[in-house]
Design a protein around this motif. Sequence first.
Motif, PDB file in Angstrom:
ATOM      1  N   THR A 128       5.536  38.980  -9.617  1.00 43.37           N
ATOM      2  CA  THR A 128       4.961  39.699  -8.471  1.00 43.37           C
ATOM      3  C   THR A 128       6.083  40.536  -7.842  1.00 43.37           C
ATOM      4  OG1 THR A 128       5.568  38.093  -6.765  1.00 43.37           O
ATOM      5  CG2 THR A 128       3.494  37.664  -7.951  1.00 43.37           C
ATOM      6  N   ASP A 176      -2.783  40.477   6.170  1.00 47.46           N
ATOM      7  CA  ASP A 176      -1.400  40.826   5.804  1.00 47.46           C
ATOM      8  C   ASP A 176      -0.817  41.653   6.943  1.00 47.46           C
ATOM      9  OD1 ASP A 176      -0.084  40.784   2.668  1.00 47.46           O
ATOM     10  OD2 ASP A 176       0.992  41.919   4.220  1.00 47.46           O
ATOM     11  N   GLY A 224       5.483  27.965 -10.505  1.00 50.53           N
ATOM     12  CA  GLY A 224       6.850  28.203 -10.979  1.00 50.53           C
ATOM     13  C   GLY A 224       7.180  29.646 -10.655  1.00 50.53           C
ATOM     14  N   LEU A 239       0.361  37.806  -5.610  1.00 52.56           N
ATOM     15  CA  LEU A 239      -0.476  36.621  -5.787  1.00 52.56           C
ATOM     16  C   LEU A 239      -1.734  36.707  -4.928  1.00 52.56           C
ATOM     17  CD1 LEU A 239       0.141  34.412  -7.676  1.00 52.56           C
ATOM     18  CD2 LEU A 239       1.316  33.167  -5.872  1.00 52.56           C
ATOM     19  N   ASN A 257      -1.199  31.859   1.833  1.00 54.76           N
ATOM     20  CA  ASN A 257      -0.433  32.388   0.696  1.00 54.76           C
ATOM     21  C   ASN A 257       0.752  33.258   1.124  1.00 54.76           C
ATOM     22  OD1 ASN A 257      -0.099  33.615  -2.154  1.00 54.76           O
ATOM     23  ND2 ASN A 257      -0.670  35.395  -0.891  1.00 54.76           N
ATOM     24  N   VAL A 277       6.397  33.500 -10.903  1.00 56.55           N
ATOM     25  CA  VAL A 277       5.247  34.354 -11.186  1.00 56.55           C
ATOM     26  C   VAL A 277       5.715  35.801 -11.049  1.00 56.55           C
ATOM     27  CG1 VAL A 277       2.834  34.793 -10.612  1.00 56.55           C
ATOM     28  CG2 VAL A 277       3.899  32.622  -9.928  1.00 56.55           C
ATOM     29  N   LEU A 291       1.998  37.294  10.882  1.00 59.03           N
ATOM     30  CA  LEU A 291       1.749  35.854  11.035  1.00 59.03           C
ATOM     31  C   LEU A 291       2.863  35.124  11.790  1.00 59.03           C
ATOM     32  CD1 LEU A 291       0.289  35.377   7.461  1.00 59.03           C
ATOM     33  CD2 LEU A 291      -0.995  35.016   9.580  1.00 59.03           C
ATOM     34  N   TYR A 295      13.956  28.767   2.068  1.00 59.14           N
ATOM     35  CA  TYR A 295      12.723  28.827   1.267  1.00 59.14           C
ATOM     36  C   TYR A 295      12.387  27.446   0.702  1.00 59.14           C
ATOM     37  CZ  TYR A 295       9.442  30.763  -2.223  1.00 59.14           C
ATOM     38  OH  TYR A 295       8.337  31.061  -2.974  1.00 59.14           O
TER      39      TYR A 295
HETATM   40  N1  NAD Z   1       6.190  35.052  -7.123  1.00 56.89           N
HETATM   41  C1  NAD Z   1       6.623  33.828  -7.405  1.00 56.89           C
HETATM   42  O1  NAD Z   1       7.328  33.587  -8.391  1.00 56.89           O
HETATM   43  C2  NAD Z   1       6.240  32.681  -6.510  1.00 56.89           C
HETATM   44  C3  NAD Z   1       6.564  31.386  -6.940  1.00 56.89           C
HETATM   45  C4  NAD Z   1       6.227  30.306  -6.147  1.00 56.89           C
HETATM   46  C5  NAD Z   1       5.576  30.519  -4.944  1.00 56.89           C
HETATM   47  N2  NAD Z   1       5.283  31.787  -4.546  1.00 56.89           N
HETATM   48  C6  NAD Z   1       4.616  31.943  -3.256  1.00 56.89           C
HETATM   49  O2  NAD Z   1       3.432  32.699  -3.438  1.00 56.89           O
HETATM   50  C7  NAD Z   1       3.120  33.374  -2.219  1.00 56.89           C
HETATM   51  C8  NAD Z   1       2.846  34.842  -2.514  1.00 56.89           C
HETATM   52  O3  NAD Z   1       4.024  35.431  -3.030  1.00 56.89           O
HETATM   53  P1  NAD Z   1       4.048  36.751  -3.921  1.00 56.89           P
HETATM   54  O4  NAD Z   1       4.885  36.458  -5.077  1.00 56.89           O
HETATM   55  O5  NAD Z   1       2.677  37.270  -4.094  1.00 56.89           O
HETATM   56  O6  NAD Z   1       4.898  37.695  -2.968  1.00 56.89           O
HETATM   57  P2  NAD Z   1       4.632  39.163  -2.437  1.00 56.89           P
HETATM   58  O7  NAD Z   1       5.905  39.565  -1.780  1.00 56.89           O
HETATM   59  O8  NAD Z   1       4.040  40.023  -3.496  1.00 56.89           O
HETATM   60  O9  NAD Z   1       3.497  38.925  -1.328  1.00 56.89           O
HETATM   61  C9  NAD Z   1       3.752  38.306  -0.095  1.00 56.89           C
HETATM   62  C10 NAD Z   1       2.830  38.941   0.940  1.00 56.89           C
HETATM   63  O10 NAD Z   1       3.032  38.269   2.195  1.00 56.89           O
HETATM   64  C11 NAD Z   1       3.014  39.245   3.214  1.00 56.89           C
HETATM   65  N3  NAD Z   1       3.750  38.793   4.392  1.00 56.89           N
HETATM   66  C12 NAD Z   1       5.077  38.510   4.459  1.00 56.89           C
HETATM   67  N4  NAD Z   1       5.396  38.212   5.725  1.00 56.89           N
HETATM   68  C13 NAD Z   1       4.266  38.311   6.468  1.00 56.89           C
HETATM   69  C14 NAD Z   1       3.981  38.146   7.845  1.00 56.89           C
HETATM   70  N5  NAD Z   1       4.938  37.841   8.739  1.00 56.89           N
HETATM   71  N6  NAD Z   1       2.706  38.327   8.266  1.00 56.89           N
HETATM   72  C15 NAD Z   1       1.734  38.689   7.382  1.00 56.89           C
HETATM   73  N7  NAD Z   1       1.957  38.874   6.074  1.00 56.89           N
HETATM   74  C16 NAD Z   1       3.210  38.682   5.620  1.00 56.89           C
HETATM   75  C17 NAD Z   1       3.696  40.458   2.589  1.00 56.89           C
HETATM   76  O11 NAD Z   1       3.395  41.663   3.295  1.00 56.89           O
HETATM   77  C18 NAD Z   1       3.147  40.433   1.167  1.00 56.89           C
HETATM   78  O12 NAD Z   1       1.975  41.215   1.034  1.00 56.89           O
HETATM   79  C19 NAD Z   1       4.305  33.128  -1.294  1.00 56.89           C
HETATM   80  O13 NAD Z   1       4.016  32.058  -0.403  1.00 56.89           O
HETATM   81  C20 NAD Z   1       5.413  32.724  -2.240  1.00 56.89           C
HETATM   82  O14 NAD Z   1       6.391  31.933  -1.622  1.00 56.89           O
HETATM   83  C21 NAD Z   1       5.590  32.875  -5.301  1.00 56.89           C
END
Ligand code: NAD
Length: 257
Positions: A194, A44, A190, A25, A94, A192, A68, A159
């Motif tokens: 990824t 990141d 919802g 995302l 994010n 996504v 983070l 979560y």
């Molecule tokens: N994919 C989905 O279906 C979905 C749905 C709802 C919400 N989200 C939210 O969207 C956001 C992005 O998720 P995504 O699907 O792209 O996941 P992803 O796993 O592809 O990306 C998450 C990123 O966060 C980074 N990260 C994790 N812990 C970290 C830390 N301690 N310090 C720095 N960076 C850190 C990871 O290295 C990764 O690059 C998240 O907050 C997730 O909860 C995702």
Amino acid sequence: MTSPQESPDALRDKVAVVTGAAGGLGRAISRRLHAAGARLALVDRDEAGLADAAAEFGDDAATFAVDLTDDARTEALPGEVRDRLGTLDILVNNAGVRQIASILDLTPDEWRHTLDVDLTAPFVLSRAAIPGMIEQGRGKIVNIASITGELAFADRSAYCVAKAGIIMLTKTITLEFAARGIWCNAIGPGVVETPMTSEYFRSGPMRESIERNAPMKRWAQPEEIAGPVAFLCGPESDYVNGTTLFVDGGWNSAKTY
Ligand SMILES: NC(=O)c1ccc[n+]([C@@H]2O[C@H](COP(=O)([O-])OP(=O)(O)OC[C@H]3O[C@@H](n4cnc5c(N)ncnc54)[C@H](O)[C@@H]3O)[C@@H](O)[C@H]2O)c1
């Protein structure tokens, strides 16, 4: 008709911080904000992923390899962004992690880690970014929440709690700072497609549940979330504050999963 967000000028001269920029995302959001004219501070903990993500933006992006969960490092980040990019206008919280385990199997340390990344880090980063935004008269924060902040899902307790928390953090930031030029909104995706969710789509109960219960009978692609994020970062949303926009194909309305 072309909306301001679709024009390459909507975010011209703005600097946007995107955390989790190496993820699915985060990359789509970065791309969308850049297309609207923003320069990017990509954050990141995944250094290789960060370099890969930054490569497509050339001089318009700077990378910040930060874990983070390190409060001191996270707190220093807005100052570093201003030093390197001159300003900080937009913060997209994010980055996130999600553990799938029953409450009986989840350890307190695992619980804390999820809350640290998904809820405390956005608090620490927002808290550090807001004073500079107030000083410059304007700043927009967009938190990436989730449908799980509103609907309870089994085996995702930490979560769900973190995402419910960030929806409330969004409202409290608005209450405290809206009169001083701060916007804080959230996006509630919802499911996504990824790396976080890749295991869902091969087969199994989540795939079946989406196909059965989600009103649109499908999950989202990251670009479908990035557009609404750009809307909340830009001028067209100037009377939207403290809200969570669910971008979930109607799933939250159905309240079934
Ligand atoms: N994919 C989905 O279906 C979905 C749905 C709802 C919400 N989200 C939210 O969207 C956001 C992005 O998720 P995504 O699907 O792209 O996941 P992803 O796993 O592809 O990306 C998450 C990123 O966060 C980074 N990260 C994790 N812990 C970290 C830390 N301690 N310090 C720095 N960076 C850190 C990871 O290295 C990764 O690059 C998240 O907050 C997730 O909860 C995702």
